[in-house]
Design an enzyme around this catalytic site. Sequence first.
Site, PDB file in Angstrom:
ATOM      1  N   ASP A  86       1.183  -1.423  -7.622  1.00 44.73           N
ATOM      2  CA  ASP A  86       1.901  -1.108  -6.388  1.00 44.73           C
ATOM      3  C   ASP A  86       1.138  -1.733  -5.216  1.00 44.73           C
ATOM      4  O   ASP A  86      -0.091  -1.646  -5.133  1.00 44.73           O
ATOM      5  CB  ASP A  86       2.000   0.417  -6.214  1.00 44.73           C
ATOM      6  CG  ASP A  86       3.019   0.801  -5.161  1.00 44.73           C
ATOM      7  OD1 ASP A  86       4.036   1.411  -5.511  1.00 44.73           O
ATOM      8  OD2 ASP A  86       2.800   0.474  -3.970  1.00 44.73           O
ATOM      9  N   ASN A 107      11.456   8.240  -8.587  1.00 48.09           N
ATOM     10  CA  ASN A 107      12.123   8.759  -7.402  1.00 48.09           C
ATOM     11  C   ASN A 107      13.584   8.309  -7.439  1.00 48.09           C
ATOM     12  O   ASN A 107      13.879   7.195  -7.857  1.00 48.09           O
ATOM     13  CB  ASN A 107      11.454   8.216  -6.131  1.00 48.09           C
ATOM     14  CG  ASN A 107      10.040   8.735  -5.968  1.00 48.09           C
ATOM     15  OD1 ASN A 107       9.735   9.851  -6.375  1.00 48.09           O
ATOM     16  ND2 ASN A 107       9.171   7.923  -5.397  1.00 48.09           N
ATOM     17  N   GLY A 112      13.025  10.039  -2.206  1.00 47.11           N
ATOM     18  CA  GLY A 112      12.095   9.093  -1.584  1.00 47.11           C
ATOM     19  C   GLY A 112      12.172   7.688  -2.147  1.00 47.11           C
ATOM     20  O   GLY A 112      11.228   6.906  -2.002  1.00 47.11           O
ATOM     21  N   GLN A 113      13.306   7.350  -2.783  1.00 41.34           N
ATOM     22  CA  GLN A 113      13.425   6.002  -3.352  1.00 41.34           C
ATOM     23  C   GLN A 113      13.661   4.986  -2.237  1.00 41.34           C
ATOM     24  O   GLN A 113      14.543   5.170  -1.394  1.00 41.34           O
ATOM     25  CB  GLN A 113      14.582   5.953  -4.356  1.00 41.34           C
ATOM     26  CG  GLN A 113      14.662   4.618  -5.087  1.00 41.34           C
ATOM     27  CD  GLN A 113      15.740   4.587  -6.173  1.00 41.34           C
ATOM     28  OE1 GLN A 113      16.511   5.550  -6.330  1.00 41.34           O
ATOM     29  NE2 GLN A 113      15.789   3.499  -6.916  1.00 41.34           N
ATOM     30  N   HIS A 160      12.051   2.323 -11.181  1.00 39.17           N
ATOM     31  CA  HIS A 160      10.637   2.068 -11.443  1.00 39.17           C
ATOM     32  C   HIS A 160       9.953   3.398 -11.705  1.00 39.17           C
ATOM     33  O   HIS A 160      10.187   4.383 -11.019  1.00 39.17           O
ATOM     34  CB  HIS A 160       9.981   1.328 -10.275  1.00 39.17           C
ATOM     35  CG  HIS A 160      10.307   1.878  -8.927  1.00 39.17           C
ATOM     36  ND1 HIS A 160      11.499   1.618  -8.287  1.00 39.17           N
ATOM     37  CD2 HIS A 160       9.609   2.688  -8.101  1.00 39.17           C
ATOM     38  CE1 HIS A 160      11.517   2.233  -7.122  1.00 39.17           C
ATOM     39  NE2 HIS A 160      10.378   2.907  -6.981  1.00 39.17           N
ATOM     40  N   LEU A 161       9.105   3.361 -12.708  1.00 42.18           N
ATOM     41  CA  LEU A 161       8.310   4.540 -13.051  1.00 42.18           C
ATOM     42  C   LEU A 161       6.942   4.364 -12.400  1.00 42.18           C
ATOM     43  O   LEU A 161       6.216   3.416 -12.720  1.00 42.18           O
ATOM     44  CB  LEU A 161       8.180   4.629 -14.572  1.00 42.18           C
ATOM     45  CG  LEU A 161       7.400   5.820 -15.128  1.00 42.18           C
ATOM     46  CD1 LEU A 161       8.041   7.138 -14.717  1.00 42.18           C
ATOM     47  CD2 LEU A 161       7.321   5.722 -16.653  1.00 42.18           C
ATOM     48  N   HIS A 162       6.620   5.259 -11.456  1.00 47.42           N
ATOM     49  CA  HIS A 162       5.285   5.224 -10.858  1.00 47.42           C
ATOM     50  C   HIS A 162       4.305   5.807 -11.864  1.00 47.42           C
ATOM     51  O   HIS A 162       4.550   6.881 -12.437  1.00 47.42           O
ATOM     52  CB  HIS A 162       5.224   6.107  -9.612  1.00 47.42           C
ATOM     53  CG  HIS A 162       6.030   5.630  -8.448  1.00 47.42           C
ATOM     54  ND1 HIS A 162       5.464   4.951  -7.383  1.00 47.42           N
ATOM     55  CD2 HIS A 162       7.337   5.750  -8.147  1.00 47.42           C
ATOM     56  CE1 HIS A 162       6.398   4.678  -6.484  1.00 47.42           C
ATOM     57  NE2 HIS A 162       7.548   5.157  -6.915  1.00 47.42           N
TER      58      HIS A 162
HETATM   59  P1  AMP Z   1       9.918   4.196  -4.228  1.00 49.35           P
HETATM   60  O1  AMP Z   1       9.639   4.713  -2.845  1.00 49.35           O
HETATM   61  O2  AMP Z   1       9.840   5.207  -5.311  1.00 49.35           O
HETATM   62  O3  AMP Z   1      11.224   3.408  -4.262  1.00 49.35           O
HETATM   63  O4  AMP Z   1       8.746   3.195  -4.554  1.00 49.35           O
HETATM   64  C1  AMP Z   1       8.731   1.865  -4.155  1.00 49.35           C
HETATM   65  C2  AMP Z   1       7.319   1.397  -4.322  1.00 49.35           C
HETATM   66  O5  AMP Z   1       7.329  -0.010  -4.333  1.00 49.35           O
HETATM   67  C3  AMP Z   1       6.383   1.849  -3.208  1.00 49.35           C
HETATM   68  O6  AMP Z   1       5.311   2.595  -3.763  1.00 49.35           O
HETATM   69  C4  AMP Z   1       5.919   0.525  -2.586  1.00 49.35           C
HETATM   70  O7  AMP Z   1       4.587   0.558  -2.183  1.00 49.35           O
HETATM   71  C5  AMP Z   1       6.142  -0.458  -3.725  1.00 49.35           C
HETATM   72  N1  AMP Z   1       6.364  -1.830  -3.338  1.00 49.35           N
HETATM   73  C6  AMP Z   1       7.178  -2.298  -2.361  1.00 49.35           C
HETATM   74  N2  AMP Z   1       7.142  -3.637  -2.318  1.00 49.35           N
HETATM   75  C7  AMP Z   1       6.284  -4.033  -3.304  1.00 49.35           C
HETATM   76  C8  AMP Z   1       5.830  -5.306  -3.767  1.00 49.35           C
HETATM   77  N3  AMP Z   1       6.237  -6.455  -3.217  1.00 49.35           N
HETATM   78  N4  AMP Z   1       4.944  -5.324  -4.802  1.00 49.35           N
HETATM   79  C9  AMP Z   1       4.522  -4.166  -5.353  1.00 49.35           C
HETATM   80  N5  AMP Z   1       4.927  -2.938  -4.967  1.00 49.35           N
HETATM   81  C10 AMP Z   1       5.793  -2.879  -3.955  1.00 49.35           C
END
Ligand code: AMP
Length: 115
Positions: free
Chosen positions: A31, A88, A94-95, A101-103
């Site tokens: 991330d 999310n 909070g998406q 994507h799985l954090h």
């Molecule tokens: P969400 O808020 O669950 O949709 O998570 C999106 C995640 O993507 C966040 O934790 C961001 O920090 C991450 N993110 C956004 N742009 C990038 C990128 N270019 N490379 C890696 N992670 C990213």
Amino acid sequence: MSDDCLFCKITAGEIPATIVREDPTALAFEDVNPQAPLHVLVIPRRHIATLNDLTDADEALVGHLVGMARDIARERGLDSRGYRTVFNCNTDGGQTVFHIHLHLLGGRSLTWPPG
Ligand code: AMP
Ligand code: ZN
């Protein structure tokens, strides 16, 4: 592939990312704004916007993403101390990127409940 999707662009190699693991089905990368010492996103190569768009036919795919997260956590030595995995979904969840994507978060003690 969705043309305006950031994570599709990462899977296509059009936007750089630090790849942690990949196979024909899924990709894991760091991330860009890590919330823990380990913060990796595990995504399917196929564009799926939200969890709401999953079908029963995607059961194995979701299992595959979880398995990839497990393998990364194990590889980083976090399996016994623990870690967190989160999907999310939409506004309240909070998406912000609409490609599922799985954090995978670990390497510190995480609080509960999340904000
Ligand atoms: P969400 O808020 O669950 O949709 O998570 C999106 C995640 O993507 C966040 O934790 C961001 O920090 C991450 N993110 C956004 N742009 C990038 C990128 N270019 N490379 C890696 N992670 C990213
Ligand atoms: Zn996408």
